[in-house]
Design a protein around this motif. Structure first.
Motif, short mmCIF file in Angstrom:
data_model
loop_
_atom_site.label_atom_id
_atom_site.label_comp_id
_atom_site.label_asym_id
_atom_site.label_seq_id
_atom_site.Cartn_x
_atom_site.Cartn_y
_atom_site.Cartn_z
N ILE A 275 0.74 -1.20 -0.26
CA ILE A 275 -0.23 -0.03 -0.10
C ILE A 275 0.77 1.61 -0.15
CG2 ILE A 275 -1.35 1.68 1.43
CD1 ILE A 275 -2.79 -1.48 2.80
N ARG A 276 0.61 2.56 -1.11
CA ARG A 276 1.02 3.80 -0.82
C ARG A 276 0.44 3.87 -2.03
NH1 ARG A 276 5.18 5.95 -0.34
NH2 ARG A 276 6.03 8.39 -1.76
N THR A 277 0.22 5.36 -1.22
CA THR A 277 -0.86 7.25 -1.28
C THR A 277 0.30 8.09 -1.07
OG1 THR A 277 -2.49 7.54 -1.64
CG2 THR A 277 -2.37 6.83 0.29
N VAL A 278 0.01 9.00 -1.56
CA VAL A 278 0.54 10.42 -0.85
C VAL A 278 -1.38 11.16 -1.51
CG1 VAL A 278 2.03 12.31 -1.43
CG2 VAL A 278 2.20 10.05 -1.78
N VAL B 96 2.21 10.69 3.59
CA VAL B 96 2.05 9.43 2.95
C VAL B 96 1.84 8.23 4.23
CG1 VAL B 96 3.86 8.08 1.68
CG2 VAL B 96 3.87 10.79 2.08
N VAL B 97 1.13 7.42 3.08
CA VAL B 97 0.82 5.78 3.86
C VAL B 97 1.54 5.43 3.05
CG1 VAL B 97 -1.33 5.06 4.44
CG2 VAL B 97 -1.56 7.61 4.38
N HIS B 98 2.26 4.16 3.52
CA HIS B 98 2.79 3.29 2.94
C HIS B 98 2.76 2.11 4.09
CE1 HIS B 98 7.16 3.74 5.03
NE2 HIS B 98 6.25 4.40 5.13
N GLY B 99 2.68 1.03 3.79
CA GLY B 99 3.50 -0.62 4.50
C GLY B 99 2.99 -1.81 3.55
N ARG B 100 2.67 -2.50 4.33
CA ARG B 100 2.23 -3.74 3.67
C ARG B 100 0.81 -4.87 4.21
NH1 ARG B 100 4.95 -5.25 0.28
NH2 ARG B 100 4.94 -7.82 -0.12
N TYR B 101 0.32 -5.56 3.87
CA TYR B 101 -0.69 -6.37 3.73
C TYR B 101 -0.85 -7.36 3.31
CZ TYR B 101 -2.90 -6.07 -0.88
OH TYR B 101 -3.16 -6.06 -2.48
N VAL C 8 2.68 6.23 8.15
CA VAL C 8 1.58 7.17 7.89
C VAL C 8 3.05 8.64 7.82
CG1 VAL C 8 0.72 8.03 10.30
CG2 VAL C 8 0.75 9.41 8.13
N LYS C 9 3.52 9.36 7.30
CA LYS C 9 4.31 10.70 7.16
C LYS C 9 3.61 11.61 7.05
CE LYS C 9 8.80 12.40 6.48
NZ LYS C 9 10.06 11.98 5.96
N LEU D 291 0.68 2.93 11.83
CA LEU D 291 -0.82 2.67 12.32
C LEU D 291 -1.47 2.01 12.69
CD1 LEU D 291 -1.27 4.61 8.61
CD2 LEU D 291 -2.07 6.14 11.17
N GLN D 292 -2.23 2.20 13.48
CA GLN D 292 -3.08 0.63 14.44
C GLN D 292 -5.08 1.18 13.25
OE1 GLN D 292 -1.66 -1.10 16.37
NE2 GLN D 292 0.01 0.76 16.44
N CYS D 293 -4.69 -0.21 12.40
CA CYS D 293 -6.34 -0.48 11.88
C CYS D 293 -6.96 -1.86 12.36
CB CYS D 293 -4.96 -0.92 10.05
SG CYS D 293 -4.35 0.02 9.89
N ASP D 294 -7.75 -1.05 13.28
CA ASP D 294 -8.99 -2.12 13.77
C ASP D 294 -10.39 -2.58 12.66
OD1 ASP D 294 -8.56 -0.89 16.01
OD2 ASP D 294 -9.66 0.54 15.98
N ASN D 295 -10.04 -1.72 11.92
CA ASN D 295 -10.35 -2.19 10.62
C ASN D 295 -10.07 -2.27 9.16
OD1 ASN D 295 -13.57 -2.69 9.35
ND2 ASN D 295 -13.69 -0.50 8.90
#
Length: 185
Positions: free
Chosen positions: A98-101, A118-123, A158-159, A167-171
């Motif tokens: 996942i990567r988005t600006v 900027v949000v990035h990482g893995r799923y 998130v930067k 980020l803590q993702c509940d959903n």
């Protein structure tokens, strides 16, 4: 900023996206006459929060849909400042990444930019898909939706505004749905 306030600002961003004010939104399928319209939708929904040292809470919403496109929202707020932004990236969830600006602006109506988040990482999928079914009436349509949901695990950060936070993702889930919209006559 309270979680309810963050959701209200995020809802305003979603409204802008739905109206196409931030980019070219894809049109929803429309029924003609009394024939049902069937859509097949695949995608992801991820909602996360983080805490920044100087700016308070961050709310991030990531949504992908094979019919309606990708939508992202970021809301940042504390006692002194509130910022929000929305975007429709061409690619959001891609092969486990996942990567988005998302460009941000002050919520108080000032026009100047506050930079970008900027949000990035893995799923990754977790477990087996579970059956999903829903039936509702909305805006003159009988809508029946069936398919599957599957939880996903995330490792995102998130930067924003010069700070970086996990980020803590509940959903967080992936979905594969068939929706049948039949006009009520």
């Amino acid at each position: 900023m309270t979680r309810n306030r963050m959701r209200a600002v995020a809802g305003a961003c979603a409204t802008l996206l739905a109206l196409g004010l931030t980019g070219a939104a894809q049109a929803a399928p429309r029924a003609s006459g009394t024939e049902p319209v069937i859509t097949y939708e695949k995608g992801h929904v991820v909602e996360c929060t983080a805490q920044l040292e100087r700016y308070g809470s961050v709310y991030v919403s990531l949504y992908s849909n094979s019919v309606y496109g990708n939508h992202t929202q970021v809301v940042v707020g504390g006692d002194e400042s509130e910022y929000a932004g929305a975007a429709q990236p061409a690619r959001l969830f891609h092969h486990g990444s996942i990567r988005t600006v998302v460009p941000l602006s002050p919520v108080d109506g000032r026009v100047e930019s506050a930079g970008s988040a900027v949000v990035h990482g893995r799923y990754a999928p977790v477990g087996e898909p579970t059956p999903y079914s829903d039936e509702t009436y909305d805006a003159g349509y009988h809508i029946v939706t069936t398919g599957t949901h599957q939880e996903i695990s995330t490792r995102l950060s998130v930067k924003v505004l010069g700070e970086k936070a996990p980020l803590q993702c509940d959903n967080a889930l992936a979905y594969d749905l068939k929706s049948t919209r039949t006009p009520v006559v």
